[in-house]
Design an enzyme around this catalytic site. Structure first.
Site: not given
Ligand code: ADP
Ligand code: MG
Ligand code: MG
Length: 945
Positions: A47, A118, A127, A129, A386, A504, A836, A903, A923
């Protein structure tokens, strides 16, 4: 969800702190100011690296800074206090820079800065962490923001969200405690939706939250923004080791990372009004790989996590996508336009900008991207990009499409697809006619393709329990959360009532290659009553349902399924794999049907044909039992005869031998044509491909009836007493059958069995033009065992060649599965045309792990890291692998062109395949369904060198 930060941490050794001081722990990102680059993924996390990179590309990224994964490792090494001493100055400098870049100040002033904190590791763990949004709010900044925005509802909504998220993630207050307070206010006002809450209501919610937090935690909610930030950073670092993150890494085999980075980023607000929105998008369809349009969802007046949480029904990005969505749900065009307009319609200018970014990012990263964006008062911001998670079907389609679009080359395409993921493509889909007849309950979103039939369960724990009992389950949830991951993993399919294509459930199911139907709005799921109701229909826990993850249809009852087609992109990627791989791929098969299937999957021959399976079918088991039951008597009497000099005694012995010998010969005579027919079938199915046939291997007692009824039946058939049968059964009992009378030891004790099997093979070979049998002697430990069996085999080959007036080119080789054979492989190679490696037995005997009993402790061994993987699934390269290496070197020292194969279960495991490639195997051989996996893994091993 419990917070796991408060683990005891070691005091910081002074030296470590001093050493660590030299490192740079904080990297700024923002327009023209990014310090990090995309190459720094390991340090900044995916990220963080991509945020820096996107800012560098000139995309609208809110500025911020990334605290490195090395800091996370330090957090665990020296503890949170020492860590903050280490990074404090750098964080303060970065924060000052951020305040300057935004013109806002954290925790005070007329224009307060709010940030998100984040998580983000080098490998994406969606999702798993923690993240905290809206950090920096307190009574003072709330007032300042209201004064500035003149939008009290928005500010109080943000405050409410912040307390809830921070309270949960950082302070460890249970989610439902907040829900309880929120519901109380909504209930009192008679609201159903969060959006109905007015400013005054939100104020009350905040007040109730504060009171509740104080009651639960015994302290006030922190109002100092710096304190909030420090605690937020700790919580994110701590979330690296929360149970679900650990489980996710284990399931996805993510190893060797330092930890998560922390991204502190200026907030932008999708919840500041109806000209604001937030969304998630994929540059190509993550389910199918199609790119007919831009795939994504958004919500007006919402904040990031609202889209994935499935709280409201998200709208589509494009008009095309929106129309398809409406059609699937029978929503009329008028209603769609009025209530669920596409972003393309509601904010056409922003859409255009976003669409251009889609193209730019895909060209830049040369792969399908998963994007997060937010629109604040009509201004677009990019929050994440990503390489998107995708199904196997999408992975294959995208890789081959990108080659055709000249974005990547063939080699890159081969490396793009995860071999073990291919499994998903080989599995059945519903039989059309059977599906047509089934009673459709409702239609949800086709979140992850495939077909699943199973029994309804309502929670992850039950799913895991039932699956352990061998049941096929469908996990039915209102919506899933990361805590459900274990249950999702064992379920045949997943069904949710809420949530969109990026919920999710959908994201995780696609990653697992699991059939999933999400967002079935018509379903009412009651966890208390354990029922699903839809209109008048009520289904209970344990009832059968079927899901079509490709259409979103949900059916009552079971539906037949069938094998998928292996054409199109799949065939293309396989052809590319074959072009680049050096290693051969064969299959383990014992029937013409499996053989045909494996050939269809690309097997280049059979590496292991287990003949014993052939003895179980139909009447043959009777013939085989007949043979076993008299074999020992025949053998003993013959020995006595040979040793006897007295004519009279000889006559007695001969009379005694007559009856059992008749049975023995009768059995062999019955078995010969049956075996011959089997081999003819196999050779025909192979169409000239080689076939390694293993002579009889398992201990004989496995074939005998252990129950009274079975024994009585055999007694009747053979004209013997039940006692006589029981006696033989008892005499064959072994304390340790795996090390007992089995493998070539059988052929040495009962040469007639070898002779019969070899004759059947040779006669079949003579009958099927072009067949290429290879005869393999199992469980050899000493070269003399092989030499003695080889003599019998050669003798029979010569006899059949003479009788059929033909020349058979049959190779004779051995399994290397006994450690003694491996370390005397030079001697053995002198007698063998091929080796084998039987890695199942070799693992068992090298590690001294009984395959039948090791389950009790192996799990713990793997958990403790003694072995990286279960050595019966992934070859133990350091131990068993070393023995294999030695054996090949010894063998090829004597015969440089010795053919070497493997095998056993390991032959289809990508890591083992790569190992075999490196060791110069000829193989690998694996079960039919793993043949494509092995082909691709072999190609990747060749390309990686
Ligand atoms: P995850 O890895 O679970 O996607 P994120 O760190 O990407 O967690 O953030 C969770 C949510 O919060 C995402 O939808 C992201 O776009 C939103 N978000 C994160 N940082 C900001 C920010 N600076 N402003 C607005 N929304 C944010
Ligand atoms: Mg995210
Ligand atoms: Mg074996």
């Amino acid at each position: 969800m419990a917070k796991s930060v408060k683990v005891a941490k070691k005091a910081a050794p002074a030296k470590a702190v001093a050493q660590a001081k030299k490192a740079k722990y904080v990297y700024f990102f923002g327009a023209k100011q990014s310090e990090g680059t995309v190459a720094m993924k390991a340090l900044l996390g995916g990220k963080g690296a991509n945020l820096a990179d996107m800012a560098g590309l000139g995309l609208p990224v809110p500025p911020g800074f990334t605290i490195t994964t090395e800091a996370c490792a330090k957090y665990y090494e020296i503890g949170e206090k020492a860590l903050h001493e280490l990074i404090r100055e750098e964080v303060r400098d970065a924060l000052t820079k951020l305040e300057k870049a935004t013109g806002k100040t954290l925790g005070c002033g007329v224009n307060p800065l709010l940030v998100s904190v984040r998580s983000g590791a080098a490998a994406s763990m969606p999702g798993m962490m923690d993240t905290v949004l809206n950090l920096g709010l307190n009574p003072e900044t709330v007032e300042a923001m209201i004064a500035r925005t003149n939008n009290p509802r928005f500010v109080w909504d943000s405050y409410r969200r912040f307390i809830q998220m921070f309270g949960n993630v950082v302070l460890g207050v249970e989610h439902h405690d907040f829900e309880h307070e929120l519901e109380a206010v909504k209930h009192a006002k008679g609201y159903t939706l969060d959006t109905e809450l007015m400013t005054e209501d939100l104020k009350e919610v905040v007040a109730r939250y504060m009171k509740m937090v104080k009651k639960v935690k015994g302290c006030d909610f922190p109002t100092d923004a710096m304190e909030q930030l420090t605690l937020g950073i700790n919580a994110v670092f701590g979330s690296w080791n929360n149970p679900r993150a650990i489980k996710y890494r284990a399931l996805n085999d993510i190893r060797g990372l330092l930890g998560t980075a922390v991204n502190v980023q200026a907030m932008v607000f999708g919840n500041s009004g109806t000209n604001s929105a937030t969304g998630v998008a994929f540059t190509r369809d993550p389910s199918t790989g199609e790119h007919k349009y831009f795939y994504g969802e958004y919500l007006i007046n919402a904040q990031g996590e609202d889209v994935v949480a499935g709280i409201r029904t998200p709208q589509q990005i494009t008009v095309k996508g929106s129309r398809e969505w409406a059609k699937a749900r029978s929503v009329t065009e008028a209603v769609r336009k009025a209530q669920y307009p596409a972003l393309e319609e509601s904010m056409p200018k922003v859409f255009k900008q976003l669409d251009a970014i889609r193209v730019k990012l895909e060209q830049h990263y040369k792969d399908m991207q998963d994007l997060e964006f937010t629109i604040e008062d009509g201004t677009l911001y990019m929050l994440q990009t990503r390489n998107g998670k995708r199904t196997a079907a999408a992975a294959v389609k995208i890789a081959t499409d990108l080659v055709q679009e000249k974005i990547i080359d063939e080699k890159a395409a081969v490396l793009r697809v995860d071999p073990s993921q291919l499994d998903q493509l080989l599995h059945p889909v519903f039989v059309k006619s059977s599906e047509a007849k089934a009673k459709k309950i409702t239609v949800g979103l086709p979140a992850s393709p495939g077909a699943a039939t199973g029994q309804i369960v309502f929670n992850a724990a039950t799913a895991e329990l039932w699956a352990k009992e061998g049941k096929k389950v469908i996990l039915c949830r209102i919506e899933t959360s990361p805590e459900d991951i274990g249950g999702m993993n064992v379920a045949a399919g997943i069904l949710t009532a809420r949530g969109g294509m990026t919920s999710h459930a959908a994201v995780v199911a696609r990653g697992m290659g699991k059939c999933c139907v999400s967002g079935c709005g018509e379903l009412h799921i009651s966890y208390d009553k354990k029922t699903i109701s839809c209109n008048k229909l009520v289904l209970q826990e344990g009832d059968w349902i079927s899901l079509n993850g490709s259409t979103g249809a949900v059916y009552e009852g079971k539906i037949d399924s069938q094998d998928p087609k292996l054409t199109g992109p799949f065939a293309m990627i396989m052809a590319l794999a074959d072009k680049y791989r050096k290693l051969g791929v064969r299959t383990n098969a014992d029937t013409p049907r499996d053989t045909a299937k494996a050939v269809e999957f690309g097997a280049e021959g059979i590496g292991l044909c287990r003949t014993e399976h052939m003895f179980f079918e139909g009447d043959r088991i009777t013939s085989f039992r007949r043979m076993i039951l008299v074999a020992e008597t025949v053998k003993n009497l013959r020995a006595a005869l040979a040793a006897c000099c007295d004519a009279e005694e000889k006559a007695v012995l001969e009379r005694e031998l007559a009856a059992p010998l008749k049975q023995y010969n009768q059995a062999l005579k019955e078995l010969l044509p049956l075996q011959r027919k089997d081999f003819i079938g196999m050779f025909k199915a192979l169409k000239g491909r080689p076939c390694t046939v293993r002579l009889l291997d398992p201990p004989l007692h496995e074939f005998l009836p252990q129950d009274d009824a079975g024994q009585a039946e055999m007694a009747k058939l053979m004209g013997l007493s039940v006692e006589a049968i029981k006696q033989v059964v008892d005499s064959l009992h072994e304390t340790n059958p795996m090390l007992g009378h089995r493998g070539c030891r059988l052929g040495i004790s009962y040469p007639e069995v070898t002779l019969m099997q070899v004759r059947a093979i040779c006669e079949a070979a003579a009958a099927v033009k072009g067949s290429q049998p290879e005869i393999m002697v199992p469980l050899v430990g000493h070269v003399k065992e092989l030499a003695s069996q080889k003599a019998l085999i050669e003798q029979t080959i010569a006899e059949v060649e003479k009788a059929k007036k033909t020349k058979l080119h049959i190779k004779i080789g051995t399994m290397i599965e006994v450690p003694r054979a491996a370390i005397t492989a030079d001697q053995i190679a002198a007698e063998a045309d091929f080796f084998s490696f039987g890695t199942n037995d070799l693992t068992q005997m090298t590690c001294a792990f009984s395959r039948d009993d090791a389950g009790k402790f192996l799990g713990e061994y793997v958990a403790k890291g003694f072995y990286d993987y279960d050595p019966f699934q992934v070859l133990d390269q350091d131990g068993v692998g070393r023995l294999v290496d030695i054996a090949i070197k010894y063998g090829r020292g004597v015969k440089p062109n010795l053919k070497v194969g493997v095998c056993g279960e390991h032959g289809g495991d990508p890591k083992t395949v790569a190992f075999c490639h490196r060791l110069g195997f000829t193989y690998v051989s694996c079960s039919p369904y793993r043949v494509p996996i092995a082909r691709l893994a072999a190609a990747q091993a060749a390309l990686k060198g």
